[in-house]
Design a protein around this motif. Structure first.
Motif, mmCIF file in Angstrom:
data_model
loop_
_atom_site.group_PDB
_atom_site.id
_atom_site.type_symbol
_atom_site.label_atom_id
_atom_site.label_comp_id
_atom_site.label_asym_id
_atom_site.label_seq_id
_atom_site.Cartn_x
_atom_site.Cartn_y
_atom_site.Cartn_z
ATOM 1 N N GLU A 236 11.143 3.834 4.153
ATOM 2 C CA GLU A 236 10.012 4.002 3.239
ATOM 3 C C GLU A 236 10.144 3.071 2.037
ATOM 4 O O GLU A 236 9.158 2.480 1.582
ATOM 5 C CB GLU A 236 9.922 5.461 2.758
ATOM 6 C CG GLU A 236 9.371 6.390 3.820
ATOM 7 C CD GLU A 236 9.339 7.847 3.381
ATOM 8 O OE1 GLU A 236 9.941 8.181 2.337
ATOM 9 O OE2 GLU A 236 8.713 8.659 4.090
ATOM 10 N N VAL A 239 9.012 -0.352 3.052
ATOM 11 C CA VAL A 239 7.563 -0.459 3.237
ATOM 12 C C VAL A 239 6.867 -0.500 1.878
ATOM 13 O O VAL A 239 6.010 -1.346 1.631
ATOM 14 C CB VAL A 239 7.016 0.707 4.089
ATOM 15 C CG1 VAL A 239 5.501 0.646 4.171
ATOM 16 C CG2 VAL A 239 7.611 0.667 5.487
ATOM 17 N N GLU A 242 7.421 -3.903 0.313
ATOM 18 C CA GLU A 242 6.706 -5.015 0.922
ATOM 19 C C GLU A 242 5.218 -4.927 0.645
ATOM 20 O O GLU A 242 4.562 -5.932 0.429
ATOM 21 C CB GLU A 242 6.938 -5.032 2.442
ATOM 22 C CG GLU A 242 8.365 -5.351 2.852
ATOM 23 C CD GLU A 242 8.707 -6.811 2.633
ATOM 24 O OE1 GLU A 242 7.788 -7.616 2.423
ATOM 25 O OE2 GLU A 242 9.906 -7.132 2.658
ATOM 26 N N SER A 243 4.664 -3.739 0.742
ATOM 27 C CA SER A 243 3.226 -3.620 0.573
ATOM 28 C C SER A 243 2.849 -2.171 0.286
ATOM 29 O O SER A 243 2.953 -1.317 1.154
ATOM 30 C CB SER A 243 2.519 -4.105 1.845
ATOM 31 O OG SER A 243 1.195 -3.648 1.861
ATOM 32 N N ASN A 245 -0.061 -1.093 -0.164
ATOM 33 C CA ASN A 245 -1.250 -0.754 0.619
ATOM 34 C C ASN A 245 -0.889 -0.264 2.005
ATOM 35 O O ASN A 245 -1.477 0.687 2.511
ATOM 36 C CB ASN A 245 -2.158 -1.978 0.748
ATOM 37 C CG ASN A 245 -3.243 -1.956 -0.291
ATOM 38 O OD1 ASN A 245 -3.605 -0.888 -0.786
ATOM 39 N ND2 ASN A 245 -3.755 -3.110 -0.630
ATOM 40 N N THR A 246 0.075 -0.939 2.627
ATOM 41 C CA THR A 246 0.518 -0.506 3.948
ATOM 42 C C THR A 246 1.119 0.891 3.850
ATOM 43 O O THR A 246 0.882 1.751 4.701
ATOM 44 C CB THR A 246 1.555 -1.481 4.528
ATOM 45 O OG1 THR A 246 1.034 -2.797 4.436
ATOM 46 C CG2 THR A 246 1.889 -1.143 5.961
ATOM 47 N N ARG A 248 0.406 3.253 1.744
ATOM 48 C CA ARG A 248 -0.660 4.250 1.621
ATOM 49 C C ARG A 248 -1.358 4.446 2.963
ATOM 50 O O ARG A 248 -1.703 5.550 3.356
ATOM 51 C CB ARG A 248 -1.690 3.791 0.573
ATOM 52 C CG ARG A 248 -1.209 3.931 -0.848
ATOM 53 C CD ARG A 248 -2.342 3.771 -1.846
ATOM 54 N NE ARG A 248 -3.324 2.769 -1.451
ATOM 55 C CZ ARG A 248 -4.612 3.018 -1.333
ATOM 56 N NH1 ARG A 248 -5.095 4.213 -1.577
ATOM 57 N NH2 ARG A 248 -5.437 2.048 -0.982
ATOM 58 N N TYR A 249 -1.558 3.335 3.648
ATOM 59 C CA TYR A 249 -2.260 3.346 4.934
ATOM 60 C C TYR A 249 -1.549 4.229 5.960
ATOM 61 O O TYR A 249 -2.195 4.918 6.742
ATOM 62 C CB TYR A 249 -2.358 1.899 5.402
ATOM 63 C CG TYR A 249 -2.677 1.655 6.858
ATOM 64 C CD1 TYR A 249 -3.983 1.703 7.319
ATOM 65 C CD2 TYR A 249 -1.670 1.313 7.748
ATOM 66 C CE1 TYR A 249 -4.267 1.425 8.653
ATOM 67 C CE2 TYR A 249 -1.944 1.041 9.076
ATOM 68 C CZ TYR A 249 -3.245 1.103 9.512
ATOM 69 O OH TYR A 249 -3.522 0.836 10.821
ATOM 70 N N VAL A 250 -0.222 4.239 5.951
ATOM 71 C CA VAL A 250 0.480 5.088 6.909
ATOM 72 C C VAL A 250 0.838 6.446 6.308
ATOM 73 O O VAL A 250 1.539 7.231 6.927
ATOM 74 C CB VAL A 250 1.759 4.437 7.482
ATOM 75 C CG1 VAL A 250 1.403 3.232 8.309
ATOM 76 C CG2 VAL A 250 2.736 4.067 6.389
ATOM 77 N N GLY A 251 0.345 6.707 5.100
ATOM 78 C CA GLY A 251 0.510 8.037 4.538
ATOM 79 C C GLY A 251 1.811 8.267 3.804
ATOM 80 O O GLY A 251 2.238 9.407 3.641
ATOM 81 N N ILE A 252 2.449 7.195 3.349
ATOM 82 C CA ILE A 252 3.641 7.374 2.518
ATOM 83 C C ILE A 252 3.176 7.678 1.090
ATOM 84 O O ILE A 252 2.272 7.021 0.577
ATOM 85 C CB ILE A 252 4.513 6.096 2.525
ATOM 86 C CG1 ILE A 252 5.107 5.870 3.913
ATOM 87 C CG2 ILE A 252 5.617 6.177 1.474
ATOM 88 C CD1 ILE A 252 5.848 4.566 4.070
ATOM 89 N N LEU B 306 -8.125 7.054 2.531
ATOM 90 C CA LEU B 306 -7.512 6.157 1.551
ATOM 91 C C LEU B 306 -8.388 5.935 0.332
ATOM 92 O O LEU B 306 -7.997 5.262 -0.605
ATOM 93 C CB LEU B 306 -7.243 4.794 2.206
ATOM 94 C CG LEU B 306 -6.217 4.790 3.321
ATOM 95 C CD1 LEU B 306 -6.301 3.503 4.127
ATOM 96 C CD2 LEU B 306 -4.824 4.952 2.761
ATOM 97 N N MET B 406 -2.048 -4.574 4.854
ATOM 98 C CA MET B 406 -2.294 -3.149 4.959
ATOM 99 C C MET B 406 -1.872 -2.579 6.311
ATOM 100 O O MET B 406 -1.189 -1.565 6.379
ATOM 101 C CB MET B 406 -3.770 -2.867 4.713
ATOM 102 C CG MET B 406 -4.063 -1.388 4.614
ATOM 103 S SD MET B 406 -5.775 -1.096 4.242
ATOM 104 C CE MET B 406 -5.635 0.052 2.907
ATOM 105 N N ARG B 424 8.331 9.160 11.173
ATOM 106 C CA ARG B 424 8.627 10.493 10.647
ATOM 107 C C ARG B 424 9.075 11.467 11.737
ATOM 108 O O ARG B 424 9.612 12.518 11.446
ATOM 109 C CB ARG B 424 7.390 11.084 9.982
ATOM 110 C CG ARG B 424 7.066 10.444 8.669
ATOM 111 C CD ARG B 424 5.967 11.204 7.964
ATOM 112 N NE ARG B 424 5.478 10.439 6.842
ATOM 113 C CZ ARG B 424 4.569 9.493 6.944
ATOM 114 N NH1 ARG B 424 4.035 9.220 8.115
ATOM 115 N NH2 ARG B 424 4.181 8.821 5.891
#
Lengths: 370, 571
Positions: A236, A239, A242-243, A245-246, A248-252, B306, B406, B424
Motif C-alpha cells: 500500500e 501504491v 507512486e500514484s 489516484n491509483t 484511491r481507485y483500488v480503494g486504499i 471516487l 490511475m 487484500r
C-alpha cells in the motif's frame, strides 16, 4: 540580416551543437556498479591530492590513514556501531520516502526520542532496576518519536500541508525542548547532561559495548525489508507513493496509509534516539543526533529506499566520514578539513547519479569539419 | 497547383534512448498545398514535425527551406523561417483575451499597441473566414475558439508553413467543417499546411497529398485523389486489415445499473454533473459521447465511488430472481434476516421460513441451493467507497482514462499491477504474489502482450500493451458492469480492434458495458445506444444503429446552442 548571412549563421549554429545529453533507457547492473566505483575512486584521488597539497604526505599513507581510521585496531566496533546508528535512522525515514512523503524531520523525531529516554533516565535511573528502566525508556522514546511523526502526517492527510516544511520546523521545536530540559536538569548551565545525572542506561549485552544497539539494528533491517517488500502495508505504501489516484481507485484509504506510515517512521526515529542516548552516549544535548537525521536522507536515496542496499550506502558514508576525521587528526588539520573531504566524497557519489540516468554524446564529426 | 518547394527534409533521423523515433525521413512540402502526415500513434509524426518547428533537433539529416540548408534550433528559429506549429495542447494564458495572447512574446521593437494589433487580427480573421471575437477572454472560450487563437497566433507572426497536430481531435463534426474551410482559404492564399492525423476520412476530405509514416520511417507519399482509405491503412499498418467493427444483436437485456438524477460539483465549485439519469443494461454497450470535459470522467468516477455527489442515486441491480442465495455474497446472519423479511422461496414456490431452524440446517439448505430469491437484489452504490462496493460483492470494473496515473502503477511490474485489485485477499499480513503472477501470465498469453517478462515495469510497455494489461485485469473478475473511458486512445489499429473485440465479448457474456469514446465513427459502429453529454447534462440518448454523426454532433453542443438561443430570444 539578409538571407545569405542567415544561412551562414545557422550553419555555425549547427556546428555548435556538439554536446548532446539524452536520457538513458536501461542501464545494466554492472554498468551501474562501474560508474559508482569510478566516482568513489575519483573522489578518493581528489581527496588524496588535496591532502598531499596541504600536508605534503605521500598519497598512499593518506589512504592507509583513512582505512586505519575506519577499520583499525579498536576502531572496528565503533565503526560498526556508527554504521548501525546511521542505518537505523535511515531505515526510519525509508517507509515515508517510499510513500513520497519527504520526512526531513528525522533529526527532530530522533531527538525527542532521545530526550524522552533521557528524561526517564534522569528521573528513574537510581529508583528502578534495569529490567524496568530500559522498557520504560524504550516506550517513552517510541511514543515521543511517533508523536513527532504523526503531527505533520495528520496535517498532510487532512489539509494537504507541505510535509517538508512541517517536518523541518518540528526539528527546531525538538531542539528547544532539549535546551529547556538541559536548563532544568543541570543547574550549572552546561550544554550537555551526562552519565552523572542520567545513569548508565542500557546494560552491555554479553559485556560488549554497543552490541545491543548493533543487534537491534541488524534485526530491524531484516524486518523492515520484509515489511516493505512483502507485506500488504508495504505494498500500500508503494501504491500511495507512486500514484495517489491509483490508490484511491483500488480503494486504499490514502489518509490512513499516510498517518500509519508516519507513525512507523516516527517510532523508528524514536528508537534511534533511544539507542543513541540510552545505549551509547548516555548524554543528551541538542547535538545528540549530530545531523544524522539529514545524512539519513542521503543514505535512503542512494540506497534506492531498499534496506539492504542502504547497509552499503551507510557503510560507505561512515567509512568516508571516519577516514576523513582520522586524516584531519593525524595530519593536525582542523575539523573543517574532514568536512571538506566528506563534501568532496558526497559530491562525487551524488554527482555520479547523473551519469547513471543520462548519457552524454559528443558530436566529434561536426567539430572536425570546423 | 504550382510545384514550388517550400520545405524539404533529407535523411532526418532522431532517437530517444533506444527508441528510434524517425529513421532517414525524406519529405517535400510544396507551397499552396495541404499535406497530411498519416501514421499510427508512435509512428513518429509529431517528432518529425517538432523538428521542423524547432522543438527537437535532428540527430542526422538536413532541412532545406527555399532550397537552402537551415538549422532550426528553437521555435524562434522556426518563426524566422516562417514556420508555425499549432500543438495539440494549447499554450494560452487564460486571463488574457485573444489579441493579448496573439501578440504575447513578439519583440518587433515597436510600441505595444493593442488597438493596432487588434486591427491586424481582424484583418486576418476576415481574410480566411475565422469566427472569433478578438476581445474575448480565453477562459470564456470553447475549445474550438482556443484553437482558432492558436492558429491566429501563428498567422500573425507571418507563418507561411503551418503545422497542425491532430487539430480535429477536440472538435465536433460541425466545427471540423469550419476548420477545413479556413484551411482551404489559407491554401488558396499560397500557404503550406501540414496536418498530423490518424483519421482516414479527414485525410481524404481535406488533403492534396498524404505522407504515410510507419515506425519512424517514411513509407511513401501519395496524391489523395489516387488513393483509397484501404490503401492508406495498408501503408500505415504494413498489411491488409479489415476495417469493420462487429456488432452483435443485444440478447435478453435487463436493467443492471440505474443512475438517477446525479448532481456533482467539482472542487472549483463548477457544476460538472447536472441532473444526469440513465440506465445501463446487461448484454449491451452503452456509448457515451461528448466534447472532452463534458462530465464523462466525473460520471464514471461517481459510479466507481471516487467522486463525491451533491445528490442523486446510483443503483446496482443484481440478477437474482429465482436464483439461489449463496454465502459468496451473504453471511448466515444476512440470510436469516432476509428470510425473516420474506425475500426467499423454495423451488416449489412456497415461502421460506427459517425461524426455529438450526444454523447447520440453514447452511445445508443454502449450500444445496434450495433457497431462492423472490426478486432481483437492488443495492445503492451512492456514497460508497470503491472498497465498500467490492465488499458488497458488486463486480464493477473500471478502465479509467488515465491508465498509468490511475488504473495502473507505472513503476510496478505486471504482477504487482495485477495485485492492485486482489492484494487484500486472505488474512495474512504478507501479500501472496502467486495468484497475480498466474493472472499476469494468462493475460500476457491470451491478449498477446509484448513484454520482455512479467517483471518489467508497465510504464516501459507501449501504449497498446499497457492498455491490454489494464483491460485484461479489469475483465478478469468477470464484471457485471464494465466501464471503459477512451480505451483505444493512442492505440494502434490492431490493439484498438482487440479492445473492441474484448468489449464485444463482455457484452455477449451479459455484462453491462459503458464505453466513453471520442471517435464518433467508432461509437456508431460499436455501441448499441449512445448517450450524449453536453456541459454535464444529458443532451440525448440515440440508437446507434440509426443515428448519424451530424445528429450526435448537434447534441454534443446542444445545450450551448439552446442557451444562446434563449439569450437572443430574451433580447
Amino acid at each position: 540580416m539578409n538571407k545569405e548571412e542567415k544561412a551562414v549563421n545557422s550553419e555555425k549554429k549547427q556546428r555548435l551543437q556538439w554536446i548532446h545529453i539524452t536520457k538513458r533507457d536501461n542501464i545494466t547492473f554492472w554498468q551501474g556498479i562501474l560508474i559508482r566505483a569510478i566516482a568513489i575512486l575519483a573522489a578518493l584521488v581528489l581527496c588524496a591530492i588535496i591532502t598531499v597539497i596541504f600536508t605534503g604526505a605521500n598519497p598512499i599513507s593518506v589512504y592507509a590513514t583513512m582505512i586505519k581510521g575506519a577499520f583499525g585496531k579498536g576502531r572496528l566496533l565503533v565503526t560498526i556501531h556508527s554504521l548501525a546508528i546511521l542505518l537505523c535512522i535511515s531505515l526510519a525515514v525509508t517507509p515515508a520516502f517510499r510513500m513520497r512523503f519527504w520526512n526531513i524531520g528525522a533529526e527532530g523525531q530522533a531527538l525527542v526520542g532521545g530526550l524522552a529516554t533521557a528524561i526517564v533516565m534522569y528521573n528513574f535511573h537510581d529508583k528502578l532496576p534495569a529490567g524496568a528502566l530500559v522498557p520504560l525508556m524504550l516506550v517513552s522514546a517510541l511514543l515521543a518519536g511517533a508523536a513527532w511523526g504523526i503531527i505533520p502526517a495528520i496535517f498532510k492527510a487532512q489539509w494537504r500541508t507541505n510535509e517538508t516544511l512541517f517536518t523541518l520546523m518540528m526539528n527546531y521545536v525538538a531542539i528547544q525542548l532539549v535546551k529547556y530540559f538541559l536548563k532544568v536538569a543541570d543547574k550549572t548551565g552546561s550544554n550537555t547532561v551526562g552519565p552523572s545525572l542520567l545513569g548508565d542506561g542500557i546494560p552491555n549485552l554479553f559485556g560488549v559495548q554497543y552490541l545491543f544497539n548493533i543487534v537491534v539494528v541488524a534485526v530491524l533491517t531484516g524486518l523492515l525489508y520484509i515489511y516493505l517488500r512483502y507485506s500488504k502495508h508495504g505494498y500500500e505504501i508503494s501504491v500511495v507513493g507512486e500514484s495517489e489516484n491509483t490508490a484511491r481507485y483500488v480503494g486504499i484509504n490514502v489518509k490512513k496509509v499516510i498517518v500509519r506510515t508516519m507513525i512507523l517512521s516516527g517510532l523508528l526515529c524514536g528508537l534511534t534516539g533511544f539507542l543513541i542516548v540510552g545505549g551509547a552516549a548516555h548524554t543528551i544535548s541538542e547535538n545528540s543526533i549530530g545531523g544524522q537525521g539529514f545524512t539519513a536522507i542521503m543514505v535512503s536515496w542512494l540506497g534506492k529506499f531498499n534496506p539492504l542496499y542502504m547497509v552499503l550506502t551507510a557503510l560507505l558514508l561512515v567509512f568516508m566520514g571516519r577516514g576523513a576525521d582520522e586524516i584531519s587528526t593525524i595530519f593536525g588539520l582542523t575539523k573543517s578539513f574532514s568536512d571538506i573531504m566528506t563534501g568532496i566524497i558526497l559530491f562525487f557519489i551524488i554527482g555520479c547519479e547523473f551519469f547513471i540516468r543520462y548519457k552524454i554524446h559528443i558530436n566529434r564529426r561536426k567539430k572536425e569539419e570546423v | 497547383m504550382n510545384k514550388q518547394v517550400a520545405i524539404e527534409l533529407k535523411g532526418i533521423s532522431k532517437h530517444f534512448g533506444s527508441i528510434q523515433a524517425n529513421r532517414n525521413v525524406d519529405l517535400t512540402v510544396y507551397r499552396g498545398e495541404i499535406l497530411s502526415i498519416l501514421g499510427e500513434n508512435g509512428s513518429g509524426k509529431t517528432t518529425l514535425m517538432n523538428m521542423i518547428a524547432g522543438i527537437y533537433y535532428p540527430d542526422a539529416g538536413e532541412i532545406f527551406i527555399d532550397g537552402k540548408p537551415v538549422a532550426i534550433q528553437s521555435p524562434k528559429d522556426a518563426f524566422d523561417h516562417k514556420i508555425g506549429m499549432i500543438h495539440q495542447h494549447f499554450k494560452l494564458i487564460d486571463v488574457f483575451n485573444a489579441t493579448e495572447n496573439i501578440v504575447l512574446g513578439i519583440e518587433d521593437g515597436g510600441k505595444y499597441n493593442l488597438a493596432k494589433a487588434e486591427e491586424a487580427v481582424r484583418e486576418i480573421t476576415e481574410k480566411y473566414g475565422f469566427e472569433i471575437n478578438p476581445q474575448k477572454k480565453i477562459y470564456d472560450m470553447a475549445v474550438s475558439e482556443k484553437q482558432t487563437v492558436e492558429i491566429l497566433k501563428v498567422l500573425y507572426r507571418g507563418a507561411d508553413i503551418l503545422i497542425l497536430d491532430e487539430p480535429t481531435a477536440v472538435l465536433t463534426p460541425q466545427e471540423i467543417k469550419k476548420l477545413f474551410n479556413v484551411l482551404r482559404a489559407m491554401r488558396a492564399d499560397g500557404k503550406s499546411i501540414i496536418i498530423i492525423t490518424h483519421k482516414l476520412n479527414e485525410v481524404m476530405e481535406i488533403s492534396d497529398r498524404v505522407a504515410v509514416l510507419r515506425k519512424g520511417e517514411h513509407i511513401g507519399t501519395v496524391e489523395t485523389k489516387d488513393t483509397t482509405e484501404q490503401q492508406l491503412t495498408e501503408m500505415m499498418v504494413g498489411r491488409k486489415i479489415v476495417l469493420n467493427i462487429d456488432r452483435t444483436q443485444v440478447e435478453n437485456p435487463a436493467d443492471r445499473l440505474l443512475v438517477v438524477d446525479l448532481n456533482c460539483t467539482n472542487q472549483e465549485g463548477a457544476k460538472v454533473l447536472d441532473h444526469i439519469s440513465f440506465t445501463a443494461r446487461s448484454g449491451e454497450i452503452l456509448g457515451i459521447a461528448g466534447i472532452a470535459g463534458s462530465g464523462q470522467r466525473e460520471l464514471l468516477e461517481a459510479i466507481a465511488g471516487l467522486q463525491p455527489l451533491d445528490s442523486g442515486e446510483i443503483v446496482f441491480i443484481r440478477p437474482k430472481k429465482n436464483l439461489p442465495v449463496s454465502f459468496y455474497h451473504k453471511t448466515l446472519k444476512e440470510v436469516k434476516h432476509l428470510a425473516a423479511e420474506g425475500k426467499f422461496h423454495y423451488e416449489d414456490g412456497t415461502p421460506v421460513d427459517l425461524s426455529g431452524k438450526k444454523n447447520g440446517e440453514i447452511k445445508k439448505l443454502v449450500n444445496d441451493g434450495k433457497i431462492l430469491f423472490n426478486e432481483d437484489e437492488v443495492m445503492s452504490l451512492r456514497d460508497k467507497t470503491p472498497l465498500q462496493i467490492r465488499e458488497l460483492g458488486v463486480r464493477l470494473s473500471f478502465v479509467p482514462e488515465d491508465r498509468l496515473g490511475m488504473g495502473l502503477v507505472g513503476n510496478m511490474d505486471l504482477i504487482d499491477n495485477m495485485m492492485l485489485r486482489s492484494y487484500r485477499k486472505g488474512n495474512s499480513i504478507l501479500v501472496n504474489r502467486k495468484p497475480p503472477e498466474t493472472l499476469a501470465d494468462q493475460i500476457v498469453k491470451s491478449l498477446e502482450v509484448v513484454t520482455p517478462d512479467l517483471h518489467t515495469p508497465v510504464r516501459k510497455l507501449s501504449g497498446g500493451n499497457v492498455q491490454k494489461v489494464l483491460v485484461g485485469r479489469e475483465i478478469s473478475s468477470a464484471p457485471k458492469v464494465l466501464m471503459a473511458a477512451y480505451p483505444v486512445r493512442g492505440l494502434d489499429i490492431n490493439s484498438s480492434y482487440l479492445i473492441y473485440n474484448l468489449l464485444n465479448k463482455q457484452k455477449e457474456d451479459g455484462t453491462a458495458v459503458i464505453f466513453v469514446g471520442e471517435d464518433l465513427d467508432v461509437l456508431l459502429g460499436l455501441c448499441d445506444r449512445i448517450l450524449v453529454l453536453c456541459g454535464g447534462k444529458v443532451s440525448g440518448v440515440v440508437d446507434a444503429r440509426s443515428a448519424t454523426k451530424e445528429e450526435i454532433g448537434l447534441l454534443m453542443t446542444k445545450s450551448k446552442q439552446t442557451t444562446e438561443q434563449e439569450v437572443s430570444a430574451h433580447e
